[in-house]
Design an enzyme around this catalytic site. Structure first.
Site, PDB file in Angstrom:
ATOM      1  N   LYS A   9      42.714  43.749  50.051  1.00 47.26           N
ATOM      2  CA  LYS A   9      42.128  44.695  49.099  1.00 47.26           C
ATOM      3  C   LYS A   9      41.092  45.603  49.779  1.00 47.26           C
ATOM      4  O   LYS A   9      40.629  45.303  50.882  1.00 47.26           O
ATOM      5  CB  LYS A   9      41.521  43.901  47.943  1.00 47.26           C
ATOM      6  CG  LYS A   9      42.576  43.132  47.127  1.00 47.26           C
ATOM      7  CD  LYS A   9      41.919  42.347  45.988  1.00 47.26           C
ATOM      8  CE  LYS A   9      42.975  41.649  45.122  1.00 47.26           C
ATOM      9  NZ  LYS A   9      42.335  40.934  43.975  1.00 47.26           N
ATOM     10  N   TYR A  49      49.137  45.575  38.161  1.00 46.00           N
ATOM     11  CA  TYR A  49      48.290  44.672  37.371  1.00 46.00           C
ATOM     12  C   TYR A  49      48.597  44.755  35.871  1.00 46.00           C
ATOM     13  O   TYR A  49      47.721  44.448  35.058  1.00 46.00           O
ATOM     14  CB  TYR A  49      46.818  44.974  37.649  1.00 46.00           C
ATOM     15  CG  TYR A  49      46.315  44.368  38.950  1.00 46.00           C
ATOM     16  CD1 TYR A  49      46.372  42.991  39.170  1.00 46.00           C
ATOM     17  CD2 TYR A  49      45.776  45.170  39.959  1.00 46.00           C
ATOM     18  CE1 TYR A  49      45.918  42.426  40.357  1.00 46.00           C
ATOM     19  CE2 TYR A  49      45.313  44.604  41.151  1.00 46.00           C
ATOM     20  CZ  TYR A  49      45.388  43.230  41.330  1.00 46.00           C
ATOM     21  OH  TYR A  49      44.928  42.672  42.503  1.00 46.00           O
ATOM     22  N   ASN A 112      37.600  40.403  45.706  1.00 44.15           N
ATOM     23  CA  ASN A 112      37.848  39.084  46.298  1.00 44.15           C
ATOM     24  C   ASN A 112      38.837  39.126  47.470  1.00 44.15           C
ATOM     25  O   ASN A 112      39.505  38.149  47.759  1.00 44.15           O
ATOM     26  CB  ASN A 112      38.283  38.100  45.210  1.00 44.15           C
ATOM     27  CG  ASN A 112      39.527  38.552  44.485  1.00 44.15           C
ATOM     28  OD1 ASN A 112      40.131  39.558  44.851  1.00 44.15           O
ATOM     29  ND2 ASN A 112      39.933  37.824  43.470  1.00 44.15           N
ATOM     30  N   HIS A 115      45.135  39.625  47.545  1.00 48.16           N
ATOM     31  CA  HIS A 115      46.061  39.323  46.444  1.00 48.16           C
ATOM     32  C   HIS A 115      47.249  38.568  47.008  1.00 48.16           C
ATOM     33  O   HIS A 115      47.715  38.880  48.106  1.00 48.16           O
ATOM     34  CB  HIS A 115      46.564  40.613  45.778  1.00 48.16           C
ATOM     35  CG  HIS A 115      47.769  40.397  44.895  1.00 48.16           C
ATOM     36  ND1 HIS A 115      47.652  40.018  43.576  1.00 48.16           N
ATOM     37  CD2 HIS A 115      49.101  40.465  45.155  1.00 48.16           C
ATOM     38  CE1 HIS A 115      48.874  39.854  43.069  1.00 48.16           C
ATOM     39  NE2 HIS A 115      49.771  40.131  44.001  1.00 48.16           N
ATOM     40  N   GLU A 126      56.875  42.575  42.667  1.00 47.49           N
ATOM     41  CA  GLU A 126      55.800  43.182  43.459  1.00 47.49           C
ATOM     42  C   GLU A 126      56.339  43.704  44.787  1.00 47.49           C
ATOM     43  O   GLU A 126      55.964  44.788  45.226  1.00 47.49           O
ATOM     44  CB  GLU A 126      54.689  42.161  43.711  1.00 47.49           C
ATOM     45  CG  GLU A 126      53.911  41.816  42.448  1.00 47.49           C
ATOM     46  CD  GLU A 126      52.855  40.748  42.651  1.00 47.49           C
ATOM     47  OE1 GLU A 126      52.079  40.503  41.710  1.00 47.49           O
ATOM     48  OE2 GLU A 126      52.796  40.140  43.744  1.00 47.49           O
TER      49      GLU A 126
HETATM   50  P1  IDP Z   1      44.344  36.077  41.078  1.00 48.03           P
HETATM   51  O1  IDP Z   1      44.221  37.328  41.933  1.00 48.03           O
HETATM   52  O2  IDP Z   1      43.614  34.911  41.675  1.00 48.03           O
HETATM   53  O3  IDP Z   1      45.773  35.747  40.694  1.00 48.03           O
HETATM   54  P2  IDP Z   1      43.991  37.078  38.356  1.00 48.03           P
HETATM   55  O4  IDP Z   1      43.395  36.293  37.237  1.00 48.03           O
HETATM   56  O5  IDP Z   1      45.464  37.324  38.337  1.00 48.03           O
HETATM   57  O6  IDP Z   1      43.529  36.378  39.730  1.00 48.03           O
HETATM   58  O7  IDP Z   1      43.223  38.476  38.387  1.00 48.03           O
HETATM   59  C1  IDP Z   1      43.701  39.553  39.159  1.00 48.03           C
HETATM   60  C2  IDP Z   1      42.532  40.190  39.870  1.00 48.03           C
HETATM   61  O8  IDP Z   1      41.648  40.762  38.893  1.00 48.03           O
HETATM   62  C3  IDP Z   1      41.623  39.227  40.647  1.00 48.03           C
HETATM   63  O9  IDP Z   1      42.111  38.925  41.941  1.00 48.03           O
HETATM   64  C4  IDP Z   1      40.314  39.992  40.686  1.00 48.03           C
HETATM   65  O10 IDP Z   1      40.330  41.036  41.679  1.00 48.03           O
HETATM   66  C5  IDP Z   1      40.295  40.617  39.297  1.00 48.03           C
HETATM   67  N1  IDP Z   1      39.597  39.785  38.313  1.00 48.03           N
HETATM   68  C6  IDP Z   1      40.029  38.624  37.762  1.00 48.03           C
HETATM   69  N2  IDP Z   1      39.149  38.115  36.876  1.00 48.03           N
HETATM   70  C7  IDP Z   1      38.122  38.996  36.864  1.00 48.03           C
HETATM   71  C8  IDP Z   1      36.869  39.054  36.135  1.00 48.03           C
HETATM   72  O11 IDP Z   1      36.537  38.180  35.319  1.00 48.03           O
HETATM   73  N3  IDP Z   1      36.055  40.127  36.397  1.00 48.03           N
HETATM   74  C9  IDP Z   1      36.381  41.114  37.286  1.00 48.03           C
HETATM   75  N4  IDP Z   1      37.550  41.107  37.974  1.00 48.03           N
HETATM   76  C10 IDP Z   1      38.404  40.065  37.776  1.00 48.03           C
END
Ligand code: IDP
Ligand code: MG
Length: 142
Positions: A9, A49, A112, A115, A126
């Site tokens: 990312k 997304y 984070n 992905h 994807e």
């Molecule tokens: P994942 O990437 O671990 O599968 P997901 O729940 O699918 O997590 O969420 C997709 C992406 O959305 C996350 O990797 C993160 O970048 C963002 N995200 C998820 N939850 C939050 C939140 O509570 N606040 C802000 N961004 C979030």
């Protein structure tokens, strides 16, 4: 054999962690079969997304993922999806296990670093979004 779509990312690309993150996944035994750098359009980001379109964090997530270049990669291997998600660590870097990508390179729950696909069907969708068939390489991982 499974495939997974991985994104480094924008926060991680900007801080120079692209190689380290791809390396961690290679070190976990996964075979890199496609790799490119690109910048997502809002339209493609919203498609990537789409399952999160109703979440409160969706607008911020789209702004973030389109804010700079990303690395898109496809990895292949046994149990690739789970293997890669283990190496990535929990969504929230603060809660991710020691030695995971998100623990070591993530900034916060949104930024984070990485992905990885969450299931075989999502992975297939994807991969199609980022790569054409001729961009997926076939070779023996030694
Ligand atoms: P994942 O990437 O671990 O599968 P997901 O729940 O699918 O997590 O969420 C997709 C992406 O959305 C996350 O990797 C993160 O970048 C963002 N995200 C998820 N939850 C939050 C939140 O509570 N606040 C802000 N961004 C979030
Ligand atoms: Mg997810």
């Amino acid at each position: 054999m499974e495939r997974s779509l991985v994104l480094v990312k924008p926060d991680a690309v900007e801080r120079g962690f692209s190689g380290a993150i791809i390396g961690r996944i290679e070190e976990a035994g996964m075979k890199l079969i496609a790799l490119k750098m690109l910048k997502l359009s809002r339209e493609n980001a919203e498609q990537h997304y789409s399952v999160h379109s109703e979440k409160p964090f969706f607008p911020g997530l789209i702004n973030y993922i389109t804010s700079g270049p990303i690395m898109a990669a496809v990895f292949e291997g046994e149990d690739a999806i789970n293997t890669i998600r283990k190496v990535m660590g929990a969504t929230n870097p603060e809660k991710a296990d020691t030695g995971t990508i998100r623990k070591d390179f993530g900034t916060d729950i949104e930024r984070n670093a990485v992905h990885g696909s969450d299931g075989p069907e999502t992975a297939a969708q994807e991969i199609k979004l980022y790569f054409s068939g001729i961009e997926l390489q076939n070779y023996a991982r030694k």
